[in-house]
Design an enzyme around this catalytic site. Structure first.
Site, PDB file in Angstrom:
ATOM      1  N   ARG B 129      20.901  -3.668 -11.552  1.00  0.00           N
ATOM      2  CA  ARG B 129      20.464  -3.830 -10.155  1.00  0.00           C
ATOM      3  C   ARG B 129      19.635  -2.653  -9.647  1.00  0.00           C
ATOM      4  O   ARG B 129      19.669  -2.306  -8.469  1.00  0.00           O
ATOM      5  CB  ARG B 129      21.649  -4.063  -9.226  1.00  0.00           C
ATOM      6  CG  ARG B 129      22.416  -5.333  -9.554  1.00  0.00           C
ATOM      7  CD  ARG B 129      23.281  -5.816  -8.398  1.00  0.00           C
ATOM      8  NE  ARG B 129      24.127  -6.918  -8.855  1.00  0.00           N
ATOM      9  CZ  ARG B 129      25.353  -6.749  -9.332  1.00  0.00           C
ATOM     10  NH1 ARG B 129      25.871  -5.545  -9.409  1.00  0.00           N
ATOM     11  NH2 ARG B 129      26.050  -7.785  -9.733  1.00  0.00           N
ATOM     12  N   LYS B 151       5.400  -3.117  -5.597  1.00  0.00           N
ATOM     13  CA  LYS B 151       5.422  -4.523  -5.992  1.00  0.00           C
ATOM     14  C   LYS B 151       5.505  -4.615  -7.508  1.00  0.00           C
ATOM     15  O   LYS B 151       4.762  -3.946  -8.224  1.00  0.00           O
ATOM     16  CB  LYS B 151       4.155  -5.232  -5.520  1.00  0.00           C
ATOM     17  CG  LYS B 151       4.184  -5.643  -4.067  1.00  0.00           C
ATOM     18  CD  LYS B 151       3.051  -6.612  -3.793  1.00  0.00           C
ATOM     19  CE  LYS B 151       3.001  -7.005  -2.340  1.00  0.00           C
ATOM     20  NZ  LYS B 151       1.899  -7.967  -2.074  1.00  0.00           N
ATOM     21  N   GLU B 193     -11.323  -2.389  -6.096  1.00  0.00           N
ATOM     22  CA  GLU B 193     -10.167  -2.135  -5.216  1.00  0.00           C
ATOM     23  C   GLU B 193     -10.377  -0.855  -4.403  1.00  0.00           C
ATOM     24  O   GLU B 193      -9.868  -0.727  -3.291  1.00  0.00           O
ATOM     25  CB  GLU B 193      -8.867  -2.044  -6.029  1.00  0.00           C
ATOM     26  CG  GLU B 193      -8.515  -3.315  -6.799  1.00  0.00           C
ATOM     27  CD  GLU B 193      -7.786  -4.378  -5.960  1.00  0.00           C
ATOM     28  OE1 GLU B 193      -7.506  -4.119  -4.777  1.00  0.00           O
ATOM     29  OE2 GLU B 193      -7.520  -5.461  -6.507  1.00  0.00           O
ATOM     30  N   LYS B 234      -3.558   3.083   0.751  1.00  0.00           N
ATOM     31  CA  LYS B 234      -2.514   2.123   0.392  1.00  0.00           C
ATOM     32  C   LYS B 234      -1.140   2.603   0.856  1.00  0.00           C
ATOM     33  O   LYS B 234      -0.337   1.817   1.369  1.00  0.00           O
ATOM     34  CB  LYS B 234      -2.497   1.865  -1.116  1.00  0.00           C
ATOM     35  CG  LYS B 234      -1.404   0.876  -1.493  1.00  0.00           C
ATOM     36  CD  LYS B 234      -1.719  -0.013  -2.644  1.00  0.00           C
ATOM     37  CE  LYS B 234      -0.622  -1.057  -2.807  1.00  0.00           C
ATOM     38  NZ  LYS B 234      -0.780  -1.872  -4.003  1.00  0.00           N
ATOM     39  N   GLU B 244       5.784  -6.492   3.266  1.00  0.00           N
ATOM     40  CA  GLU B 244       4.732  -7.448   3.600  1.00  0.00           C
ATOM     41  C   GLU B 244       5.169  -8.453   4.649  1.00  0.00           C
ATOM     42  O   GLU B 244       4.967  -9.661   4.495  1.00  0.00           O
ATOM     43  CB  GLU B 244       4.248  -8.171   2.335  1.00  0.00           C
ATOM     44  CG  GLU B 244       2.887  -8.804   2.533  1.00  0.00           C
ATOM     45  CD  GLU B 244       2.246  -9.236   1.205  1.00  0.00           C
ATOM     46  OE1 GLU B 244       2.891  -9.133   0.161  1.00  0.00           O
ATOM     47  OE2 GLU B 244       1.070  -9.608   1.247  1.00  0.00           O
ATOM     48  N   ARG B 248       0.720  -5.336   5.760  1.00  0.00           N
ATOM     49  CA  ARG B 248       0.509  -5.110   4.328  1.00  0.00           C
ATOM     50  C   ARG B 248      -0.380  -6.206   3.741  1.00  0.00           C
ATOM     51  O   ARG B 248      -1.085  -5.989   2.770  1.00  0.00           O
ATOM     52  CB  ARG B 248       1.851  -5.050   3.572  1.00  0.00           C
ATOM     53  CG  ARG B 248       1.660  -4.810   2.086  1.00  0.00           C
ATOM     54  CD  ARG B 248       2.905  -4.321   1.380  1.00  0.00           C
ATOM     55  NE  ARG B 248       2.624  -4.117  -0.042  1.00  0.00           N
ATOM     56  CZ  ARG B 248       3.386  -3.451  -0.879  1.00  0.00           C
ATOM     57  NH1 ARG B 248       4.489  -2.889  -0.447  1.00  0.00           N
ATOM     58  NH2 ARG B 248       3.043  -3.307  -2.139  1.00  0.00           N
ATOM     59  N   ASN B 252      -4.566  -7.770   0.808  1.00  0.00           N
ATOM     60  CA  ASN B 252      -4.990  -8.954   0.064  1.00  0.00           C
ATOM     61  C   ASN B 252      -6.432  -9.340   0.356  1.00  0.00           C
ATOM     62  O   ASN B 252      -6.887 -10.401  -0.079  1.00  0.00           O
ATOM     63  CB  ASN B 252      -4.070 -10.135   0.391  1.00  0.00           C
ATOM     64  CG  ASN B 252      -2.663  -9.895  -0.111  1.00  0.00           C
ATOM     65  OD1 ASN B 252      -2.481  -9.372  -1.207  1.00  0.00           O
ATOM     66  ND2 ASN B 252      -1.681 -10.247   0.682  1.00  0.00           N
ATOM     67  N   HIS B 255      -8.340 -11.273  -2.089  1.00  0.00           N
ATOM     68  CA  HIS B 255      -7.410 -11.653  -3.154  1.00  0.00           C
ATOM     69  C   HIS B 255      -7.068 -13.138  -3.188  1.00  0.00           C
ATOM     70  O   HIS B 255      -6.734 -13.662  -4.243  1.00  0.00           O
ATOM     71  CB  HIS B 255      -6.127 -10.820  -3.075  1.00  0.00           C
ATOM     72  CG  HIS B 255      -6.287  -9.456  -3.665  1.00  0.00           C
ATOM     73  ND1 HIS B 255      -7.203  -8.543  -3.182  1.00  0.00           N
ATOM     74  CD2 HIS B 255      -5.680  -8.857  -4.717  1.00  0.00           C
ATOM     75  CE1 HIS B 255      -7.127  -7.433  -3.906  1.00  0.00           C
ATOM     76  NE2 HIS B 255      -6.207  -7.596  -4.838  1.00  0.00           N
ATOM     77  N   HIS B 259      -7.692 -14.594  -6.575  1.00  0.00           N
ATOM     78  CA  HIS B 259      -6.655 -15.185  -7.424  1.00  0.00           C
ATOM     79  C   HIS B 259      -7.039 -16.607  -7.844  1.00  0.00           C
ATOM     80  O   HIS B 259      -6.814 -17.011  -8.989  1.00  0.00           O
ATOM     81  CB  HIS B 259      -5.306 -15.222  -6.694  1.00  0.00           C
ATOM     82  CG  HIS B 259      -4.607 -13.897  -6.669  1.00  0.00           C
ATOM     83  ND1 HIS B 259      -3.636 -13.592  -5.743  1.00  0.00           N
ATOM     84  CD2 HIS B 259      -4.729 -12.805  -7.450  1.00  0.00           C
ATOM     85  CE1 HIS B 259      -3.192 -12.364  -5.961  1.00  0.00           C
ATOM     86  NE2 HIS B 259      -3.845 -11.863  -6.990  1.00  0.00           N
ATOM     87  N   HIS B 273      -9.391  -9.088 -13.077  1.00  0.00           N
ATOM     88  CA  HIS B 273      -8.896  -9.108 -11.701  1.00  0.00           C
ATOM     89  C   HIS B 273      -9.866  -8.468 -10.697  1.00  0.00           C
ATOM     90  O   HIS B 273     -10.224  -9.083  -9.684  1.00  0.00           O
ATOM     91  CB  HIS B 273      -7.531  -8.421 -11.646  1.00  0.00           C
ATOM     92  CG  HIS B 273      -6.947  -8.353 -10.265  1.00  0.00           C
ATOM     93  ND1 HIS B 273      -6.488  -9.464  -9.595  1.00  0.00           N
ATOM     94  CD2 HIS B 273      -6.763  -7.311  -9.413  1.00  0.00           C
ATOM     95  CE1 HIS B 273      -6.037  -9.115  -8.393  1.00  0.00           C
ATOM     96  NE2 HIS B 273      -6.187  -7.808  -8.266  1.00  0.00           N
TER      97      HIS B 273
END
Lengths: 375, 375
Positions: B129, B151, B193, B234, B244, B248, B252, B255, B259, B273
């Site tokens: 955990r 993330k 980015e 960032k 998010e 946040r 994106n 993105h 994506h 990417h």
């Protein structure tokens, strides 16, 4: 057992900042699940995760409750038993949630015991990096322990619960009526965790249990009160230490011995979790006595109460093949509470006076286990 | 590219309460990794996760650094490429960590690009955990984006990054020397980015990039400064909104389109990417102009800068098979930022003035995609 209709609704808050939530305890709550869920996430959908046994008994009632509250829902049924807490079942469940296109604010509902709650909670914790989650525990063990506190996880070949996340539910719904269909053996096993809360830090509760165990087992208000007291105790510990950096470890009283016993017997074998914990707690008290921490009469009193309700308290009561001291010690060492190779155990200075003992020497435990098998 | 030895050590703090940590940026930092790790967890062990390509270039240096600091470590090498972000590889890695009997305070070290960081971070987030975690990103993309912010995740048949956790590292070590072995195409893709941070809320930084792009691509202090500025941007966004729930999502920018393009082309296909994000950002600016939010000259300026450094900015520049508007829209709708069926996009009022647009109607996007393919 019969459950008294006059059982009042009890609410136990779990204080965790922006992850705080309530535990609702009472009779007939399953029928209200739809309304509560609709209030939580208006317009949201749900996926109910349950196992084959529970599905037969309680799934139709829950789906009806969701339908009457206009919460679109589908069910995902897993096989009953500890083997379901696996990577394979996790992946299958995650795929089902994504296939259903559930979004972050939609809810995964765990209807079942600890296995279902741990698996469904883990999935809720990782799909889209965290979805809404609700627990409707159907066993006494899950109601007083696994459904409260946000621990989720699966097992691996290396041991139980070694993989998982902390993921708190939006609420926990404890319908005491559901225990009416629970086999007596499992009610008893869950009771071991109820006893644990008295042994950790609440001698008054332990005394109450000694006096009221028959009423608790008969169901009704005494059962609801025992559950609420257990949830309050667990909520208190979890609120103070959500991620087990310190005193949350007290909840492991009896568990390091217990997990080793479960593993030695083989999961799904002759010892269910609560039964193993009962023996483990009695062993923790006896080891504490041996080390001079705990009065012998307290260890005896614990044994006596466990035996009085029909639980085991002795290592000699488990199958002979599972009693090998060297093997038990090796299994204890793989427990995730190990730090830097030293064994951490929960020991006690008496009933209600448990403490975390770091650096318990392995040879002390080995000698103790030898004594226990020769008792 | 060459890297100037005079690049100073830059430190960017990420403020997240008890999960706060530092990003160290500079030349030659890989050699210090062992000491920093030893300082983090005295007596602790490490498992280095890397891919086959990076292992060949940088693993021996890292293992030597760990050995000289007396940090017991082993390496786990995964195949290079997006397909590694799978349940199967996750399970394999988790099993290796448990087989090595790493404990909670031991560290998983990600040495590689976004794929390695996302997979290793996810494993670190779920074994016991949550274990200690360190990122040593080896691509520009990972250095300015995926290694910062916590993330982690894997892909499924339903889309990218749909399964994972938020798990913050103990520190991030950005050795700019490692970029010297990065293929120019990937340096350029990562630069997309970097540009993004200027476009979100920092028009001064965007202007600086327009003036200094050649120096950034040449390496040395300008590259380190661009990385640090990106990490600061960032870190600021993540500190304000770790999970998010709000702003946040600005990260994106480009993105959702990106994506969809990546998925349409096929992961590991003709579009990496950063390249997809570059096109996606240019599209977000053009859509913003179409909807009357953004001056046309800003959209043109973005296109011009992307083209100037050799990045694509046009939907017509991707393979024809990946341009089908209906398919792109369907792929966008499966993005995890969808709420209650409505599309959320990052749009802009100009360079450095991006905002979250909820409820963008699907037919508006469909018409826009038709226009884009006919441009």
């Amino acid at each position: 057992m019969t459950v008294d209709d006059t059982t009042p609704l009890l609410t136990v808050p779990v204080s965790l900042g922006d992850r705080s939530y309530d535990i609702f305890i009472g009779s007939g709550l399953l029928a209200e699940a739809g309304e509560r869920l609709a209030g939580l996430a208006p317009g949201g959908r749900a996926m109910v995760v349950t196992d084959e046994t529970v599905a037969e008994r309680h799934l139709p009632a829950l789906m009806a409750a969701l339908e009457s509250a206009k919460v679109p829902a589908e069910a995902f049924v897993v096989p009953a038993g500890e083997a379901t807490k696996s990577f394979a079942e996790l992946e299958r469940l995650v795929d089902a949630v994504l296939t259903a296109r559930l979004e972050r604010g939609d809810t995964i509902v765990a209807l079942g015991g600890g296995v279902v709650g741990d698996l469904a909670g883990f999935a809720a914790g990782i799909v889209r990096r965290g979805m809404a989650f609700v627990q409707i525990p159907t066993t006494l063990l899950a109601q007083v322990d696994s459904s409260v506190g946000g621990k989720t996880g699966i097992n691996t070949a290396h041991g139980k619960n070694l993989v998982g996340v902390f993921h708190q539910p939006q609420f926990v719904l404890i319908d005491t009526d559901l225990l009416a269909t629970l086999p007596p053996r499992h009610l008893k096993a869950g009771y071991a965790e109820v006893v644990k809360y008295g042994l950790i830090d609440d001698p008054v509760f332990f005394g109450w249990l000694e006096a009221n165990a028959p009423a608790v087992f008969a169901g009704g208000p005494a059962l609801a009160e025992a559950i609420a007291a257990s949830c309050r105790a667990k909520a208190r510990v979890v609120a103070a230490d959500e991620r087990e950096a310190g005193n949350r470890a007290l909840l492991n009283l009896g568990h390091t011995f217990g997990h080793a016993l479960e593993a030695a017997v083989g999961y799904g074998g002759d010892l269910v979790h609560g039964e193993a914990v009962a023996i483990g707690m009695a062993m923790a008290f006896r080891l504490s006595t041996l080390l001079g921490f705990c009065p012998a009469e307290d260890a005896v009193r614990v044994e006596r109460h466990l035996h009085a309700v029909g639980l085991l308290a002795d290592l000699t009561e488990v199958p002979a093949t599972a009693r090998d001291p060297a093997r038990l010690l090796a299994l204890m060492a793989q427990d995730k509470k190990v730090q830097r190779g030293a064994l951490t155990l929960i020991l006690t200075r008496g009933i209600g006076r448990s403490f975390i003992a770091h650096d318990v020497a392995a040879d002390v435990i080995a000698d103790f286990l030898e004594d226990e098998t020769a008792r």
